[in-house]
Design an enzyme around this catalytic site. Structure first.
Site, PDB file in Angstrom:
ATOM      1  N   ARG A  21       8.190 -13.947  -7.171  1.00 20.30           N
ATOM      2  CA  ARG A  21       7.818 -12.536  -7.072  1.00 20.30           C
ATOM      3  C   ARG A  21       7.678 -12.182  -5.591  1.00 20.30           C
ATOM      4  NH1 ARG A  21       2.347 -12.324 -10.137  1.00 20.30           N
ATOM      5  NH2 ARG A  21       2.397 -10.146  -9.494  1.00 20.30           N
ATOM      6  N   LYS A  93      -1.532 -19.423 -14.431  1.00 19.40           N
ATOM      7  CA  LYS A  93      -2.250 -18.548 -15.368  1.00 19.40           C
ATOM      8  C   LYS A  93      -1.383 -17.375 -15.839  1.00 19.40           C
ATOM      9  CE  LYS A  93      -4.556 -15.662 -11.859  1.00 19.40           C
ATOM     10  NZ  LYS A  93      -3.892 -14.394 -12.233  1.00 19.40           N
ATOM     11  N   ASP A  94      -0.318 -17.053 -15.102  1.00 19.93           N
ATOM     12  CA  ASP A  94       0.575 -15.958 -15.491  1.00 19.93           C
ATOM     13  C   ASP A  94       1.692 -16.409 -16.425  1.00 19.93           C
ATOM     14  OD1 ASP A  94      -0.803 -14.137 -13.892  1.00 19.93           O
ATOM     15  OD2 ASP A  94       0.476 -14.484 -12.151  1.00 19.93           O
ATOM     16  N   THR A 140     -12.460  -5.262 -12.049  1.00 20.31           N
ATOM     17  CA  THR A 140     -11.713  -6.398 -12.596  1.00 20.31           C
ATOM     18  C   THR A 140     -10.684  -5.884 -13.585  1.00 20.31           C
ATOM     19  OG1 THR A 140     -11.806  -8.456 -13.865  1.00 20.31           O
ATOM     20  CG2 THR A 140     -13.463  -6.804 -14.398  1.00 20.31           C
ATOM     21  N   SER A 142      -9.317  -8.117 -15.689  1.00 22.35           N
ATOM     22  CA  SER A 142      -9.288  -9.228 -16.642  1.00 22.35           C
ATOM     23  C   SER A 142     -10.290  -9.004 -17.767  1.00 22.35           C
ATOM     24  CB  SER A 142      -9.608 -10.541 -15.911  1.00 22.35           C
ATOM     25  OG  SER A 142      -9.988 -11.545 -16.813  1.00 22.35           O
ATOM     26  N   LEU A 143      -9.795  -8.986 -18.999  1.00 22.52           N
ATOM     27  CA  LEU A 143     -10.696  -8.866 -20.142  1.00 22.52           C
ATOM     28  C   LEU A 143     -11.588 -10.100 -20.255  1.00 22.52           C
ATOM     29  CD1 LEU A 143      -8.391  -7.322 -22.920  1.00 22.52           C
ATOM     30  CD2 LEU A 143      -9.825  -6.160 -21.228  1.00 22.52           C
ATOM     31  N   ARG A 144     -11.076 -11.243 -19.853  1.00 20.58           N
ATOM     32  CA  ARG A 144     -11.873 -12.474 -19.878  1.00 20.58           C
ATOM     33  C   ARG A 144     -13.099 -12.350 -18.988  1.00 20.58           C
ATOM     34  NH1 ARG A 144     -12.298 -16.072 -16.077  1.00 20.58           N
ATOM     35  NH2 ARG A 144     -10.513 -15.211 -14.945  1.00 20.58           N
ATOM     36  N   ARG A 145     -12.893 -11.906 -17.754  1.00 14.96           N
ATOM     37  CA  ARG A 145     -14.022 -11.729 -16.839  1.00 14.96           C
ATOM     38  C   ARG A 145     -14.948 -10.629 -17.345  1.00 14.96           C
ATOM     39  NH1 ARG A 145      -9.826 -11.900 -11.790  1.00 14.96           N
ATOM     40  NH2 ARG A 145      -9.858 -14.150 -11.424  1.00 14.96           N
ATOM     41  N   ARG A 162      -6.134  -2.496 -10.233  1.00 17.85           N
ATOM     42  CA  ARG A 162      -4.797  -3.089 -10.199  1.00 17.85           C
ATOM     43  C   ARG A 162      -4.309  -3.134  -8.769  1.00 17.85           C
ATOM     44  NH1 ARG A 162      -1.261  -2.940 -14.206  1.00 17.85           N
ATOM     45  NH2 ARG A 162      -0.251  -4.469 -12.849  1.00 17.85           N
ATOM     46  N   GLY A 163      -3.146  -3.755  -8.598  1.00  9.21           N
ATOM     47  CA  GLY A 163      -2.560  -3.874  -7.270  1.00  9.21           C
ATOM     48  C   GLY A 163      -2.685  -5.292  -6.753  1.00  9.21           C
ATOM     49  N   ASN A 164      -1.980  -5.594  -5.662  1.00 15.78           N
ATOM     50  CA  ASN A 164      -2.073  -6.929  -5.096  1.00 15.78           C
ATOM     51  C   ASN A 164      -3.430  -7.115  -4.427  1.00 15.78           C
ATOM     52  OD1 ASN A 164      -1.947  -5.893  -2.402  1.00 15.78           O
ATOM     53  ND2 ASN A 164       0.272  -5.859  -2.513  1.00 15.78           N
ATOM     54  N   ARG A 168      -6.397  -4.310  -3.593  1.00 13.04           N
ATOM     55  CA  ARG A 168      -7.711  -4.337  -4.242  1.00 13.04           C
ATOM     56  C   ARG A 168      -8.833  -4.393  -3.212  1.00 13.04           C
ATOM     57  NH1 ARG A 168      -7.083  -8.043  -9.724  1.00 13.04           N
ATOM     58  NH2 ARG A 168      -4.923  -7.483 -10.164  1.00 13.04           N
ATOM     59  N   CYS A 255      -2.986 -13.944 -21.532  1.00 16.54           N
ATOM     60  CA  CYS A 255      -3.999 -14.002 -20.479  1.00 16.54           C
ATOM     61  C   CYS A 255      -4.898 -12.777 -20.509  1.00 16.54           C
ATOM     62  CB  CYS A 255      -3.336 -14.159 -19.103  1.00 16.54           C
ATOM     63  SG  CYS A 255      -2.294 -12.780 -18.611  1.00 16.54           S
TER      64      CYS A 255
END
Length: 326
Positions: A21, A93-94, A140, A142-145, A162-164, A168, A255
């Site tokens: 990427r 993780k991706d 965040t 992430s739903l996990r976090r 979002r974003g790199n 962020r 994820c």
């Protein structure tokens, strides 16, 4: 990082094309792989080719709402299957736990710290997670976090980001958030470890499956590349991540589902802790399993089945229905 001894690979004039990427973190990781392969095989040529993935292009929608199977990997996988690139470097993780036919996880590199990190706005430098004021806005995607932090800190407010990494952090510094939750490993790889205000303990937030490790994906029948990649393989990390990925695969969660893990190795004995949480953080199903590291995938599958019996499937079904209604 400690690397395996270089395997014996016959010399070839073939240039090995590495897919990545375009994000800064992805390129840092990919150039690390290129550098170490070049050192191991100085007579070979390794070149990097970049491409944008679907997940890189959609920045105004929460990840959970656009689906995440192959969100950051699909274009790279098409490139491999078409023969445009020979292998791709991913944040593990991706990488989905079920790969397209013809592709395999060829190598897992030594893991950086897989924990989550709290990064705070300048006005909160004297605070940690448990001392942030009520209503503090935590960013965040992430739903996990989100689920785990809501469970422990229901007085905090959470907002998607979002974003790199640089984007962020710029939003945080501009005051759009009071704090962000990011991966320790990503900040370390970008030489931004000084932004880590607190490493969040596993008791508060179990990390994502594969977090902190790189996964190198390649064609299943490309024996030449598979042999080259052995130079980067880190077996202890491989055992840990295979257990985690088997756990996730058995629960059929991507994820962007509140599934967290933690793995440790004591000699040849592996311990895996897994959690499934509801989006509001009210319900957590958590358990652990210990066994031989060489049976990592069996341990992950068995723990997932155990959690399902304890109510994890009902939580996952509810989340899926909620996200689809979105």
């Amino acid at each position: 990082m400690t690397l395996s001894a270089s395997p014996t690979v016959s010399s070839s004039s073939r240039t090995i094309r590495i897919g990545s990427r375009k994000s800064q973190l992805a390129l840092v990781q990919t150039y690390w792989v290129q550098e170490h392969l070049q050192k191991a095989f100085p007579d070979r040529t390794f070149e990097v080719q970049t491409m944008s993935t679907h997940g890189d292009k959609i920045l105004d929608v929460a990840l959970a709402k656009i689906g995440d199977k192959g969100l950051f990997t699909k274009e790279l996988e098409i490139g491999m299957l078409n023969g445009d690139i020979d292998f791709a470097v991913h944040s593990l993780k991706d990488l989905p736990t079920r790969l397209p036919e013809g592709l395999v996880l060829g190598c897992v590199t030594e893991r950086e710290n897989p924990a989550d990190a709290l990064v705070v706005h300048a006005s909160h430098r004297d605070k940690q997670l448990d001392t942030l004021p009520e209503g503090a806005v935590i960013g965040t995607s992430s739903l996990r976090r989100l689920a785990q932090l809501r469970h422990h800190y229901p007085h905090l407010s959470f907002k998607d980001v979002r974003g790199n990494l640089n984007t962020r952090l710029a939003k945080l510094d501009a005051g759009e958030y009071d704090a962000l939750i990011l991966a320790v490993a990503g900040l370390q790889r970008l030489e931004m470890a000084d932004r880590i205000h607190q490493v969040i303990p596993a008791e508060v937030s179990l990390h994502a499956v594969g977090q902190g490790a790189l996964g190198i994906e390649c064609r299943a029948d490309d024996t030449e590349v598979l042999e080259l990649l052995k130079a980067l393989e880190h077996l202890p990390t491989t055992h840990r991540c295979y257990a985690e990925r088997a756990f996730l695969r058995e629960l059929e969660g991507g994820c962007q589902v509140p599934i967290g893990v933690n793995t440790t190795l004591d000699g040849d004995t592996l311990t895996l802790i897994g959690i499934v949480a509801s989006l509001d953080g009210q319900r957590l199903v958590k358990d652990r399993i210990t066994g031989p590291a060489i049976e990592a995938e069996r341990l992950g599958t068995e723990l997932a089945q155990r959690l399902r019996q304890q109510g994890a499937q009902e939580i996952l079904d509810e989340i899926l229905a909620t996200v689809q209604r979105g």
